[in-house]
Write an enzyme that holds these catalytic residues in place. Structure first.
Site, mmCIF file in Angstrom:
data_model
loop_
_atom_site.group_PDB
_atom_site.id
_atom_site.type_symbol
_atom_site.label_atom_id
_atom_site.label_comp_id
_atom_site.label_asym_id
_atom_site.label_seq_id
_atom_site.Cartn_x
_atom_site.Cartn_y
_atom_site.Cartn_z
ATOM 1 N N CYS A 1 -3.033 -2.555 6.327
ATOM 2 C CA CYS A 1 -3.240 -1.235 6.912
ATOM 3 C C CYS A 1 -4.615 -1.134 7.570
ATOM 4 O O CYS A 1 -4.832 -0.271 8.431
ATOM 5 C CB CYS A 1 -3.070 -0.141 5.862
ATOM 6 S SG CYS A 1 -4.192 -0.259 4.450
ATOM 7 N N CYS B 1 0.838 -1.188 0.000
ATOM 8 C CA CYS B 1 0.000 0.000 0.000
ATOM 9 C C CYS B 1 0.881 1.248 0.000
ATOM 10 O O CYS B 1 1.789 1.371 0.829
ATOM 11 C CB CYS B 1 -0.908 -0.022 1.226
ATOM 12 S SG CYS B 1 -1.660 1.557 1.635
ATOM 13 N N GLU B 2 0.626 2.166 -0.913
ATOM 14 C CA GLU B 2 1.479 3.350 -0.999
ATOM 15 C C GLU B 2 1.200 4.367 0.120
ATOM 16 O O GLU B 2 1.990 5.279 0.338
ATOM 17 C CB GLU B 2 1.319 4.038 -2.352
ATOM 18 C CG GLU B 2 -0.037 4.672 -2.599
ATOM 19 C CD GLU B 2 -0.123 5.352 -3.957
ATOM 20 O OE1 GLU B 2 -0.856 6.334 -4.060
ATOM 21 O OE2 GLU B 2 0.534 4.875 -4.913
ATOM 22 N N HIS B 3 0.100 4.206 0.827
ATOM 23 C CA HIS B 3 -0.242 5.163 1.883
ATOM 24 C C HIS B 3 0.501 4.878 3.187
ATOM 25 O O HIS B 3 0.892 5.804 3.896
ATOM 26 C CB HIS B 3 -1.749 5.155 2.137
ATOM 27 C CG HIS B 3 -2.548 5.566 0.942
ATOM 28 N ND1 HIS B 3 -3.759 4.998 0.608
ATOM 29 C CD2 HIS B 3 -2.296 6.483 -0.024
ATOM 30 C CE1 HIS B 3 -4.223 5.551 -0.498
ATOM 31 N NE2 HIS B 3 -3.352 6.450 -0.898
ATOM 32 N N HIS B 4 0.666 3.594 3.512
ATOM 33 C CA HIS B 4 1.327 3.234 4.763
ATOM 34 C C HIS B 4 2.531 2.310 4.548
ATOM 35 O O HIS B 4 3.205 1.943 5.508
ATOM 36 C CB HIS B 4 0.339 2.536 5.714
ATOM 37 C CG HIS B 4 -0.871 3.358 6.017
ATOM 38 N ND1 HIS B 4 -2.083 3.158 5.382
ATOM 39 C CD2 HIS B 4 -1.056 4.394 6.857
ATOM 40 C CE1 HIS B 4 -2.964 4.032 5.840
ATOM 41 N NE2 HIS B 4 -2.372 4.789 6.741
ATOM 42 N N HIS C 1 -5.989 -6.035 3.304
ATOM 43 C CA HIS C 1 -5.030 -4.952 3.484
ATOM 44 C C HIS C 1 -4.566 -4.887 4.936
ATOM 45 O O HIS C 1 -5.375 -4.711 5.850
ATOM 46 C CB HIS C 1 -5.659 -3.614 3.079
ATOM 47 C CG HIS C 1 -5.948 -3.524 1.612
ATOM 48 N ND1 HIS C 1 -5.264 -2.660 0.775
ATOM 49 C CD2 HIS C 1 -6.841 -4.184 0.829
ATOM 50 C CE1 HIS C 1 -5.723 -2.797 -0.462
ATOM 51 N NE2 HIS C 1 -6.685 -3.706 -0.454
ATOM 52 N N GLN D 1 -5.095 -0.623 -4.639
ATOM 53 C CA GLN D 1 -5.714 -1.751 -5.342
ATOM 54 C C GLN D 1 -6.492 -1.299 -6.563
ATOM 55 O O GLN D 1 -6.502 -1.981 -7.602
ATOM 56 C CB GLN D 1 -6.628 -2.525 -4.381
ATOM 57 C CG GLN D 1 -7.250 -3.772 -5.001
ATOM 58 C CD GLN D 1 -8.053 -4.569 -3.991
ATOM 59 O OE1 GLN D 1 -7.749 -4.559 -2.798
ATOM 60 N NE2 GLN D 1 -9.074 -5.266 -4.451
#
Length: 201
Positions: A160, A89-92, A158, A130
């Protein structure tokens, strides 16, 4: 028993060295001691792990598909289902994992079945969301093969959502993307959805 197995890892030494420095600094910022025994090699291990988990940046998915294209008049659905998928995941920068189901209807050309799985792997081994991953796989196959239609469904969990934040361990996310006949003909789309929902093994 002696074996001739030799693990081969292809990494850029310069890249690994730079990453090691950053991960050493991160350990210090977290309150750890990078010089203690258990952490001595951790920065290098993490550097190599992250290089592997993001190796898709150095691969061209269109080249992968076009490396095994064949002329063929087959015009029925080609489906590769249950492709194992692991991404970040690019956010976390936490993992998400699951399965991809990919189908296309040829329009004069087919590709090697393993190439479909490799394209999924190529896009997954990048920092992702995703939704974008689903569309990238679809668009790549559409561009490379120009089929009558492409269908992609991804089902993933996920970390996250499971390890932090809302902490819902049983949650799963499904995304889909279609082109061509999978959009215009509901019977074709329903056939695809029926096929991926059944286990014929």
């Amino acid at each position: 028993m002696e074996t001739n197995y030799k693990k081969e890892e292809l990494y850029s030494p310069e890249k690994i060295e730079h990453l090691k420095e950053h991960y050493t600094a991160i350990l210090k910022l977290l309150g750890e001691d990078p010089t203690r025994e258990g952490l001595l090699k951790t920065p290098e291990r993490v550097a190599k792990a992250m290089s592997f988990l993001t190796k898709g940046y150095g691969e061209d998915p269109l080249t992968i598909l076009r490396s095994a294209m064949f002329k063929e008049e087959y015009k029925q659905m080609v489906l590769v289902k249950d492709i194992e998928l692991y991404s970040m995941c690019e956010h976390h920068m936490l993992p998400f994992y699951g399965k991809a189901h990919v189908a296309y209807i040829p329009n004069g050309h087919i590709t090697g079945l393993s190439k479909i799985a490799r394209v999924v792997e190529c896009f997954a081994r990048r920092l992702q969301v995703q939704e974008r991953l689903t569309v990238q796989i679809r668009d790549c196959i559409q561009e490379a093969l120009n089929p009558m239609g492409v269908a992609v469904v991804i089902e993933a969990s996920h970390m996250c959502m499971q390890m932090r934040g809302i902490e819902k361990q049983q949650s799963a996310t499904t995304t889909s993307a279609f082109t061509g006949i999978f959009l215009s003909d509901h019977r074709t789309r329903e056939e695809f959805m029926t096929l991926i929902s059944h286990d014929y093994r």
